[in-house]
Enzyme design. Structure first.
Site, PDB file in Angstrom:
ATOM      1  N   SER A   1     -49.144-138.854  60.908  1.00 63.72           N
ATOM      2  CA  SER A   1     -47.781-138.910  60.449  1.00 63.72           C
ATOM      3  C   SER A   1     -46.969-137.673  60.809  1.00 63.72           C
ATOM      4  O   SER A   1     -45.743-137.691  60.655  1.00 63.72           O
ATOM      5  CB  SER A   1     -47.769-139.100  58.929  1.00 63.72           C
ATOM      6  OG  SER A   1     -48.351-137.964  58.290  1.00 63.72           O
TER       7      SER A   1
ATOM      8  N   LYS B   1     -42.839-129.770  58.785  1.00 65.83           N
ATOM      9  CA  LYS B   1     -42.850-131.206  58.509  1.00 65.83           C
ATOM     10  C   LYS B   1     -41.997-131.444  57.263  1.00 65.83           C
ATOM     11  O   LYS B   1     -42.074-130.666  56.297  1.00 65.83           O
ATOM     12  CB  LYS B   1     -44.293-131.659  58.282  1.00 65.83           C
ATOM     13  CG  LYS B   1     -44.466-133.156  58.065  1.00 65.83           C
ATOM     14  CD  LYS B   1     -45.961-133.500  57.951  1.00 65.83           C
ATOM     15  CE  LYS B   1     -46.202-134.998  57.809  1.00 65.83           C
ATOM     16  NZ  LYS B   1     -47.637-135.329  57.769  1.00 65.83           N
TER      17      LYS B   1
ATOM     18  N   SER C   1     -53.488-136.838  60.130  1.00 64.31           N
ATOM     19  CA  SER C   1     -52.094-136.678  60.569  1.00 64.31           C
ATOM     20  C   SER C   1     -51.739-135.370  61.249  1.00 64.31           C
ATOM     21  O   SER C   1     -50.616-135.221  61.728  1.00 64.31           O
ATOM     22  CB  SER C   1     -51.155-136.886  59.398  1.00 64.31           C
ATOM     23  OG  SER C   1     -51.044-138.259  59.142  1.00 64.31           O
TER      24      SER C   1
HETATM   25  N1  GLN Z   1     -53.054-142.739  59.224  1.00 63.42           N
HETATM   26  C1  GLN Z   1     -53.533-142.357  57.936  1.00 63.42           C
HETATM   27  C2  GLN Z   1     -52.729-143.062  56.873  1.00 63.42           C
HETATM   28  O1  GLN Z   1     -51.823-143.722  57.223  1.00 63.42           O
HETATM   29  C3  GLN Z   1     -53.474-140.867  57.740  1.00 63.42           C
HETATM   30  C4  GLN Z   1     -52.126-140.340  57.464  1.00 63.42           C
HETATM   31  C5  GLN Z   1     -52.137-138.882  57.141  1.00 63.42           C
HETATM   32  O2  GLN Z   1     -53.073-138.151  57.469  1.00 63.42           O
HETATM   33  N2  GLN Z   1     -51.096-138.448  56.434  1.00 63.42           N
HETATM   34  O3  GLN Z   1     -53.014-142.974  55.727  1.00 63.42           O
END
Ligand code: GLN
Length: 483
Positions: free
Chosen positions: A151, A76, A175
């Site tokens: 994400s 990532k 994410s």
């Molecule tokens: N959807 C959540 C957020 O937008 C989690 C994102 C994540 O785990 N990086 O904060």
């Protein structure tokens, strides 16, 4: 070759059926051919990959072995990679080449893994759809008109489309698990502190945790083995021995106590998903597990608490991007304030700016007690709920997401609608617990995930349950058409 799992690749390399160099070239060609449909990579690292593959082949020829030696992976794009762009999905870091490797990157490279590239992601890991990336949205290989989840959506889409066997992700509120669920993968968020955060660009430091995305629990065990462990460079890394995760896969599930929280099946959950979750429970019962209804009474407060705490930490973490030291700098600033304002205004996208404003507001004098402190108290109540539940059960099971992957753009005008998709995943981050999502069936041709949560440092138990389930089901073997 692209159908092989990490475990099969390790066997193929050991048996000299193919070399890491051959495999790497084949996968790079496949990425070049198919990724334009998905947009799952931000950067490809062909030269590094071929150098690492040749080095891995040489190490094997010298008698070395290891499940990751010569195995192709991707990171990532928030894991720092020395000399390689590390963008975090943001215009702010479009020009940033990290001066060092993240601990996770260095550990996996030392184990002989081959880095094919850096995967697309929501900007600064904020999102549940992978639509907020400066480099454009990622498409779900199961239906190119739908989101892959976020994400870590680039890692998920690439692995689901068989562009490579496994990739790293990070999970602040879901994410890893949420995109795993939406693309038919197995993804694991480890216990907070299990995997070093050093060199992982911070979103919300008390919630962030790196982990593996792969097709099977067996492969997650292999990748996690290479990522986990104490790191003196991360003050929240925990000095606990790392168990042999692959050795834990084959335990019997006889007598395993599974807790199913009644709060997970309220309004908002797609009834077709509820049915698939109940089917997965029945499957585990056949393997000897005992199921019990439990309660997590404070779950309803998790989204509001998370969406105060995560933006608060983000507003602090992101203050370092000021146009002075690294990252985007505006043209011709007239003074220091102008430099800050325009560099940040131009460098950060809409969702990141929204979070910074919410976070700074929640932390401001006069509102701190009402929002931030209150959210921290809720966080403790949520942790206490889990501690009470784990006195009664060994594992908690439920849906990973309330809905299958939605259409690209469907939730763009309503950020709260997207935040609600995190309802099942964020509690594990608030409590610091490990969680895993694994394939459990399909709704309208789109994958559905079942989530398992375990007590601290019981990643082995999660992998064990998931592996036994995968020996008896074939959801995780389904391949998206066209890939
Ligand atoms: N959807 C959540 C957020 O937008 C989690 C994102 C994540 O785990 N990086 O904060």
């Amino acid at each position: 070759m692209h159908q092989l799992t990490l475990a099969e690749i390790a066997r193929g390399l050991a048996d000299k059926k193919f070399s890491s160099e051959e495999l790497t070239k084949a996968l790079l060609a496949r990425i070049a051919q198919l990724d334009p449909q998905l947009n799952s990579f931000i950067s490809l690292t062909e030269d590094l990959a071929l150098t690492q593959a040749k080095a891995a082949d040489a190490r094997r020829a010298n008698g070395e072995s290891g499940a990751l030696l010569g195995a192709p992976i991707a990171h990532k794009d928030l894991f720092c990679t020395q000399g390689i762009r590390t963008s975090c999905g943001s215009k702010m870091l479009d020009n940033f080449k990290a001066p060092y490797d993240a601990t996770v990157v260095a550990k996996l490279a030392a184990a002989g893994a081959v880095t094919l590239g850096k995967t697309n992601m929501d900007e600064f890991a904020m999102g549940s759809a992978n639509e907020s990336s400066y480099y454009g949205a990622v498409k779900n290989p199961w239906n190119l008109e739908h989101v892959p989840g976020g994400s870590s959506g680039g890692s998920a889409a690439a692995v689901a489309a068989r562009l490579l066997p496994a990739a790293t992700g990070t999970d602040t509120g879901g994410s890893i698990r949420q995109p795993a669920a939406l693309t038919n993968l197995t993804g694991l968020k480890p216990t907070y502190g299990r995997v070093s955060r050093w060199g992982m660009i911070a979103y919300a430091s008390s919630l962030d945790q790196g982990g593996p995305l792969a097709r099977t629990a067996e492969d997650c065990a292999i990748l996690l083995q290479g990522m986990a462990g104490f790191d003196p460079n991360d003050s929240t890394s925990i000095d606990e021995p790392v168990p042999d995760y692959s050795a834990s896969l084959n335990g019997s599930l006889q007598g395993l106590r599974i807790g199913v929280p009644k709060e997970y099946f309220g309004a908002g959950l797609d009834p077709r998903i509820a049915e698939l979750i109940h089917n997965s429970v029945k499957e585990l019962e056949k393997l000897g597990a005992v199921v019990k209804e439990i309660s997590l009474p404070n779950m309803q407060h998790a989204i509001p608490a998370y969406y105060v705490i995560a933006p608060a930490e983000a507003s602090s973490n992101l203050s370092r991007f000021d146009g002075v030291r690294f990252g985007h700098r505006c043209e011709n600033p007239v003074n220091l304030i102008d430099l800050y304002k325009r560099s940040r205004g131009e460098g950060f996208g809409a969702e990141v700016q929204r979070r910074i404003m919410v976070g700074a507001y929640a932390l401001s004098a006069g509102y701190y007690d009402a929002y931030y402190l209150k959210a921290q108290k809720i966080r403790r109540l949520i942790k206490n709920d889990f501690m009470a539940a784990f006195n009664e059960v060994d594992i908690i099971l439920g849906p990973t997401t309330p809905n299958p992957a939605w259409k690209l753009g469907a939730k763009n005008s309503d950020p709260v609608a997207a935040y609600l998709e995190d309802v099942y995943t964020i509690t594990a981050n608030l409590a610091g617990l490990p969680g895993l999502s694994m394939p459990a069936g399909f709704v309208d041709g789109l994958p559905v995930g079942v989530q398992l949560l375990a007590p601290y440092f019981q990643e082995g138990r999660l992998l064990n349950v998931a592996h036994q389930y995968q020996l008896n089901t074939d959801w995780h073997t389904r391949t998206p058409t066209g890939f």
